[in-house]
Design an enzyme around this catalytic site. Structure first.
Site, PDB file in Angstrom:
ATOM      1  N   ASP A 152      37.672  52.298  35.493  1.00  0.00           N
ATOM      2  CA  ASP A 152      37.830  50.932  34.993  1.00  0.00           C
ATOM      3  C   ASP A 152      37.062  49.939  35.867  1.00  0.00           C
ATOM      4  O   ASP A 152      37.569  48.871  36.206  1.00  0.00           O
ATOM      5  CB  ASP A 152      39.324  50.576  34.929  1.00  0.00           C
ATOM      6  CG  ASP A 152      39.613  49.376  34.029  1.00  0.00           C
ATOM      7  OD1 ASP A 152      38.778  49.086  33.142  1.00  0.00           O
ATOM      8  OD2 ASP A 152      40.654  48.737  34.214  1.00  0.00           O
ATOM      9  N   LYS A 154      34.841  47.064  36.495  1.00  0.00           N
ATOM     10  CA  LYS A 154      34.343  45.880  35.774  1.00  0.00           C
ATOM     11  C   LYS A 154      34.572  44.656  36.662  1.00  0.00           C
ATOM     12  O   LYS A 154      35.353  44.737  37.613  1.00  0.00           O
ATOM     13  CB  LYS A 154      35.064  45.736  34.428  1.00  0.00           C
ATOM     14  CG  LYS A 154      36.565  45.690  34.514  1.00  0.00           C
ATOM     15  CD  LYS A 154      37.181  45.656  33.128  1.00  0.00           C
ATOM     16  CE  LYS A 154      38.692  45.604  33.242  1.00  0.00           C
ATOM     17  NZ  LYS A 154      39.363  45.741  31.951  1.00  0.00           N
ATOM     18  N   ASN A 157      37.960  43.583  38.060  1.00  0.00           N
ATOM     19  CA  ASN A 157      38.660  44.438  39.018  1.00  0.00           C
ATOM     20  C   ASN A 157      38.007  44.456  40.392  1.00  0.00           C
ATOM     21  O   ASN A 157      38.295  45.320  41.207  1.00  0.00           O
ATOM     22  CB  ASN A 157      38.755  45.868  38.477  1.00  0.00           C
ATOM     23  CG  ASN A 157      39.746  45.962  37.330  1.00  0.00           C
ATOM     24  OD1 ASN A 157      40.638  45.126  37.214  1.00  0.00           O
ATOM     25  ND2 ASN A 157      39.587  46.959  36.473  1.00  0.00           N
ATOM     26  N   ASP A 170      42.626  47.381  41.876  1.00  0.00           N
ATOM     27  CA  ASP A 170      43.125  47.801  40.576  1.00  0.00           C
ATOM     28  C   ASP A 170      42.772  49.254  40.223  1.00  0.00           C
ATOM     29  O   ASP A 170      41.782  49.523  39.543  1.00  0.00           O
ATOM     30  CB  ASP A 170      42.540  46.874  39.497  1.00  0.00           C
ATOM     31  CG  ASP A 170      43.567  46.562  38.434  1.00  0.00           C
ATOM     32  OD1 ASP A 170      44.352  47.471  38.118  1.00  0.00           O
ATOM     33  OD2 ASP A 170      43.601  45.424  37.950  1.00  0.00           O
ATOM     34  N   THR A 187      40.478  79.148  43.782  1.00  0.00           N
ATOM     35  CA  THR A 187      40.826  79.609  42.440  1.00  0.00           C
ATOM     36  C   THR A 187      39.884  79.045  41.368  1.00  0.00           C
ATOM     37  O   THR A 187      40.173  79.126  40.202  1.00  0.00           O
ATOM     38  CB  THR A 187      42.279  79.236  42.079  1.00  0.00           C
ATOM     39  OG1 THR A 187      42.424  77.846  42.287  1.00  0.00           O
ATOM     40  CG2 THR A 187      43.263  80.002  42.918  1.00  0.00           C
TER      41      THR A 187
HETATM   42  P1  ATP Z   1      46.542  42.865  35.930  1.00  0.00           P
HETATM   43  O1  ATP Z   1      46.073  43.655  37.112  1.00  0.00           O
HETATM   44  O2  ATP Z   1      48.003  42.841  35.762  1.00  0.00           O
HETATM   45  O3  ATP Z   1      45.796  43.152  34.695  1.00  0.00           O
HETATM   46  P2  ATP Z   1      45.264  40.675  37.160  1.00  0.00           P
HETATM   47  O4  ATP Z   1      44.243  41.592  37.709  1.00  0.00           O
HETATM   48  O5  ATP Z   1      44.798  39.430  36.486  1.00  0.00           O
HETATM   49  O6  ATP Z   1      46.226  41.367  36.179  1.00  0.00           O
HETATM   50  P3  ATP Z   1      46.586  40.690  39.659  1.00  0.00           P
HETATM   51  O7  ATP Z   1      45.817  41.877  40.091  1.00  0.00           O
HETATM   52  O8  ATP Z   1      48.049  40.737  39.669  1.00  0.00           O
HETATM   53  O9  ATP Z   1      46.250  40.217  38.248  1.00  0.00           O
HETATM   54  O10 ATP Z   1      46.113  39.430  40.492  1.00  0.00           O
HETATM   55  C1  ATP Z   1      46.266  38.122  40.041  1.00  0.00           C
HETATM   56  C2  ATP Z   1      45.273  37.231  40.749  1.00  0.00           C
HETATM   57  O11 ATP Z   1      45.623  37.106  42.123  1.00  0.00           O
HETATM   58  C3  ATP Z   1      43.870  37.782  40.761  1.00  0.00           C
HETATM   59  O12 ATP Z   1      43.203  37.393  39.632  1.00  0.00           O
HETATM   60  C4  ATP Z   1      43.284  37.210  42.049  1.00  0.00           C
HETATM   61  O13 ATP Z   1      42.786  35.917  41.828  1.00  0.00           O
HETATM   62  C5  ATP Z   1      44.491  37.103  42.939  1.00  0.00           C
HETATM   63  N1  ATP Z   1      44.568  38.259  43.834  1.00  0.00           N
HETATM   64  C6  ATP Z   1      45.106  39.455  43.561  1.00  0.00           C
HETATM   65  N2  ATP Z   1      45.031  40.298  44.590  1.00  0.00           N
HETATM   66  C7  ATP Z   1      44.414  39.617  45.583  1.00  0.00           C
HETATM   67  C8  ATP Z   1      44.021  39.943  46.930  1.00  0.00           C
HETATM   68  N3  ATP Z   1      44.248  41.139  47.428  1.00  0.00           N
HETATM   69  N4  ATP Z   1      43.404  39.012  47.658  1.00  0.00           N
HETATM   70  C9  ATP Z   1      43.150  37.786  47.117  1.00  0.00           C
HETATM   71  N5  ATP Z   1      43.493  37.419  45.873  1.00  0.00           N
HETATM   72  C10 ATP Z   1      44.106  38.313  45.108  1.00  0.00           C
HETATM   73 MG    MG Z   2      44.307  43.321  38.300  1.00  0.00          MG
END
Ligand code: ATP
Ligand code: MG
Length: 293
Positions: A152, A154, A157, A170, A187
């Protein structure tokens, strides 16, 4: 909900916390500003109190996970990401949970989403695109070596660190293949051709995605975009790859993209060959860090 996997002791130690304390709790963290919101919860800036380390704390609601039947997916994501250590893969230090929520302790990526950067610039320079593609190729070589296929890749992510390195986040759709583990156990001799082929096919998925990503970095749009989903499908199946005249993109970049976007997955340019491709060699910053200017 209990999530299996991830060595809490080791993970705590990696944040500079004595290994004796086995489990994380919310009390271990000072919570800061919200960083964003996902489908299943929120992400906050946080500081681990003992080590003072800054992390991103992702808070997911169990009720929503159950409702959408993604507990399995989350468990797999946690199990896989916890064990990966690479400069271009977002670290997952550990997790914990309470009655209603699951918390993921993630590496903080200060510059946020790559997707937003791309929207802001419309498209990246060849230097910037090549630096990211080389970093991602290295991260995927590492994953494939550990029998993990991301599936995935893209812009949504990918996150950017304070220094400007790209980080794969992700792992919700990733899988752990077992081919090599079988090899190590000796194996492999019994593995039927359709399984050998499907494993190779799977790793090829990430090469294809990297080709799509490279195109999107340079042109600002994915290559097979169409108004109707059915037309996008048709264009993908035909590998209807066209390079518009604007923006101007070097023929070396187009050559690399054409070698990754090949219908037969076994004929796609192997990731280590991507790193040796002249366009990467001439444009990617060896540090993996993109600096503006
Ligand atoms: P999902 O993974 O549920 O499809 P998503 O990717 O939009 O949704 P999250 O991965 O939960 O959501 O993250 C939400 C937002 O928080 C991201 O879009 C990003 O802006 C911010 N974020 C997430 N993880 C981090 C991180 N490790 N460091 C900085 N910002 C982050
Ligand atoms: Mg996400």
């Amino acid at each position: 909900m209990a999530i299996a996997g991830g060595n809490q002791e080791e993970e705590k130690a990696s944040l500079g916390v004595p290994a004796m304390e086995m489990r994380w709790t919310l009390n271990d963290f000072d919570i800061g500003k919200p960083l964003g919101r996902g489908k299943f919860g929120h992400v906050y800036l946080a500081r681990e109190k003992k080590s003072n380390q800054i992390v991103a704390l992702k808070v997911l609601f169990k009720s929503q996970l159950k409702q959408s039947q993604v507990e399995h997916q989350l468990r797999r994501e946690v199990e896989i990401q916890c064990h990966l250590r690479h400069p271009n893969i977002l670290r997952l230090y550990g997790y914990f949970y309470d009655q209603s929520r699951v918390y993921l302790i993630l590496e903080y990526a200060a510059k946020g989403e790559l997707y937003k950067e791309l929207q802001k610039c419309k498209y990246f320079s060849e230097r910037r695109a090549a630096t990211y593609i080389a970093s991602l190729a290295r991260a995927l070589i590492y994953c494939h070596g550990k029998h993990v296929i991301h599936r995935d890749i893209k812009p949504e992510n990918l996150l950017i660190s304070m220094q400007g390195e790209v980080k794969i986040a992700d792992f919700g759709w990733s899988v752990h293949t077992f081919s090599r583990r079988k090899t190590m156990c000796g194996t492999l001799d019994y593995l039927p051709p359709e399984m050998v082929e499907s494993i190779e096919h799977d790793a090829g998925v990430d090469i294809w995605s990297l080709g799509v990503l490279c195109y999107e970095f340079l042109y600002g749009l994915p290559p097979f975009e169409a108004k109707q989903h059915s037309d996008t499908y048709r264009r993908i199946v035909k590998v209807d790859l066209k390079f518009p005249p604007i923006p101007i993109v070097s023929s070396a970049a187009k050559d690399l993209i054409s070698q990754m976007l090949v219908k037969d997955s076994s004929k796609r340019l192997a990731l280590h060959k991507v790193l040796e491709h002249p366009w990467i060699v001439q444009n990617a910053d060896p540090s993996g860090i993109y600096r503006a200017g």
